[in-house]
Design a protein around this motif. Sequence first.
Motif, short mmCIF file in Angstrom:
data_model
loop_
_atom_site.label_atom_id
_atom_site.label_comp_id
_atom_site.label_asym_id
_atom_site.label_seq_id
_atom_site.Cartn_x
_atom_site.Cartn_y
_atom_site.Cartn_z
N ARG A 8 44.11 44.36 62.03
CA ARG A 8 43.12 45.44 62.05
C ARG A 8 42.61 45.70 60.63
NH1 ARG A 8 45.13 49.53 59.47
NH2 ARG A 8 47.39 49.84 59.33
N ARG A 9 41.39 46.14 60.52
CA ARG A 9 40.80 46.45 59.21
C ARG A 9 41.30 47.83 58.77
NH1 ARG A 9 36.74 44.37 56.24
NH2 ARG A 9 35.38 45.72 55.02
N PRO A 10 41.92 47.92 57.60
CA PRO A 10 42.46 49.21 57.15
C PRO A 10 41.36 50.16 56.70
CG PRO A 10 42.73 47.57 55.44
CD PRO A 10 42.17 46.85 56.63
N ASP A 11 41.74 51.41 56.42
CA ASP A 11 40.75 52.40 55.99
C ASP A 11 40.72 52.55 54.48
OD1 ASP A 11 43.19 53.55 55.60
OD2 ASP A 11 42.80 55.38 56.74
N VAL A 12 41.33 51.62 53.74
CA VAL A 12 41.31 51.63 52.28
C VAL A 12 40.87 50.25 51.78
CG1 VAL A 12 43.09 53.39 52.03
CG2 VAL A 12 43.76 50.99 52.20
N GLY A 13 40.55 50.19 50.48
CA GLY A 13 40.19 48.91 49.90
C GLY A 13 38.92 48.32 50.46
N LEU A 14 37.98 49.15 50.86
CA LEU A 14 36.75 48.66 51.46
C LEU A 14 35.62 48.53 50.45
CD1 LEU A 14 36.81 50.71 54.79
CD2 LEU A 14 37.79 48.45 54.31
N ALA A 15 35.81 49.06 49.27
CA ALA A 15 34.81 48.96 48.20
C ALA A 15 35.53 48.60 46.89
CB ALA A 15 34.05 50.27 48.05
N THR A 16 34.80 48.01 45.98
CA THR A 16 35.38 47.63 44.69
C THR A 16 35.82 48.87 43.92
OG1 THR A 16 34.00 45.65 44.56
CG2 THR A 16 34.97 46.45 42.51
N ILE A 17 37.04 48.82 43.38
CA ILE A 17 37.58 49.91 42.58
C ILE A 17 37.33 49.57 41.12
CG2 ILE A 17 39.66 51.25 42.03
CD1 ILE A 17 40.77 50.05 44.76
N VAL A 18 36.51 50.34 40.46
CA VAL A 18 36.08 50.03 39.09
C VAL A 18 36.83 50.91 38.09
CG1 VAL A 18 34.14 49.96 37.49
CG2 VAL A 18 33.80 49.35 39.90
N MET A 19 37.52 50.27 37.16
CA MET A 19 38.17 50.96 36.05
C MET A 19 37.42 50.59 34.77
SD MET A 19 41.10 52.36 37.34
CE MET A 19 42.13 52.20 38.82
N ASP A 20 36.67 51.54 34.19
CA ASP A 20 35.90 51.23 32.99
C ASP A 20 36.52 51.88 31.76
OD1 ASP A 20 35.20 53.91 33.13
OD2 ASP A 20 33.29 53.51 34.12
N ARG A 21 35.84 51.77 30.64
CA ARG A 21 36.38 52.26 29.37
C ARG A 21 36.63 53.76 29.36
NH1 ARG A 21 36.70 49.19 24.89
NH2 ARG A 21 35.80 47.10 24.92
N ASP A 22 35.88 54.50 30.16
CA ASP A 22 36.10 55.95 30.23
C ASP A 22 37.41 56.28 30.93
OD1 ASP A 22 33.70 56.43 28.95
OD2 ASP A 22 32.56 56.61 30.82
N ILE A 23 37.87 55.39 31.79
CA ILE A 23 39.09 55.63 32.56
C ILE A 23 40.33 55.17 31.81
CG2 ILE A 23 40.33 54.81 34.63
CD1 ILE A 23 37.73 55.02 36.15
N PHE A 24 40.23 54.11 31.01
CA PHE A 24 41.39 53.54 30.33
C PHE A 24 42.23 54.61 29.61
CE2 PHE A 24 39.11 49.18 29.64
CZ PHE A 24 39.07 49.00 31.01
N PRO A 25 41.62 55.51 28.80
CA PRO A 25 42.44 56.48 28.04
C PRO A 25 43.11 57.53 28.92
CG PRO A 25 40.22 56.26 27.11
CD PRO A 25 40.19 55.63 28.45
N GLU A 26 42.66 57.68 30.18
CA GLU A 26 43.22 58.70 31.07
C GLU A 26 44.46 58.22 31.81
OE1 GLU A 26 41.97 61.68 30.90
OE2 GLU A 26 40.40 60.95 29.55
N LEU A 27 44.72 56.92 31.83
CA LEU A 27 45.84 56.37 32.58
C LEU A 27 47.20 56.88 32.09
CD1 LEU A 27 44.56 52.71 33.07
CD2 LEU A 27 44.82 54.45 34.84
#
Length: 397
Positions: free
Chosen positions: A260-279
Amino acid sequence: MSRSTLESYREAAGALAPTAVSQFLAAHQWELEATQADVKQIWRLPRGDGAADARIMLPLATDYVDFKQRFNDTLFALGSIHDWDAVELYEQIVATRADLFFVRLDQAMLDGTIPFRQAELALESLYKMMRSAAKTAENPAGSGKGRTSASVTDFLEEDVRLGHTKRGSFIFTIVSRLGDQVPESGVTDELSPFPRRVMETLARGLETTRQLTQQWDESVLESPGSRGLSTGLVESLEELTKPAHLRQLDLSFEWAAAERRPDVGLATIVMDRDIFPELPAVRERLVRQEEPARRVTLLGAVKKLSRDDSANDDEDTALVTVAADVNRKQRLVHMTLSGPDHDWAILAYQQRLPFTVSGDLSFERGAWRLTGDISVDASFLQHHVGRDVHSPENGDH
């Protein structure tokens, strides 16, 4: 057909089995017309546009001397019928009984390559990511620490593989195999195969992590495992995003058609430079949730001392910062020391000597802290200086 095209199909043929192709055909509207057990199958694709039906012969007998050539011909025919190149065909066939996870490193490259050391570290981080997701999938309420179970070990050693690298910047392909068993018509298991549950957990954890870097949600800490979150998952993302020349990390999934097709992972998850310092902030908050206060003994170096102005003036008291190993990583641990313990901390700082201290370790307000009944083991310091450190000649700070 060009030499490069031929070579691409040979690579695909070398990485596929006839059973995988047979399962792909069955899942994509092809009809089995005839079969000769363990020798060959004849498949037909009905055309609804008035065109003639497409037919192929799929060889099954791998011990025939001409098997490789016949198998290559079959794959080339399938690629032509569906208008896919060898790489696309390979992915479509694999995805019938396997989930695919693509990790794209978007960075400047002159010739489509990345530094060897970066590739090595990226693979180590991806392995940690898959292991963390597997542990969370098996036990969402667990901390992810402790002994690795047999199901997690089997998944890491047998079910998850590194697939072909795709074109477009630099893309790692992770293949999570669901097994060869195809459910009978109308029969489905209530529980998805463990490899699928791992990939769903991973997709949910990555999506949640990205959301938390943009807006923190305290309710996530009530049950982080149910959202696919773990310290190991976020740490693996931190490690993947360390290279200074990395512009963006793109994470995407292609789900197996056999489940069955799950309800997650249906679109690309983008981690850009603005997100890196928040991890790191997301990781530290998870650590606080996963790390209840516990009695520990730390061995490290005194990095900083400052007066505690709120303390009683009758006794010297200092806020002390010690760099020590916590969960196999170097951390700064803060504590308040007074009296003789305060004096020993000064000596360790001035002489750059190892400092041993015991107390209740916890993670509070974004920092590691040692509290409770704190005690300093001064035996090494005493032996090193060969005198009483409590004398006034040792000075103040």
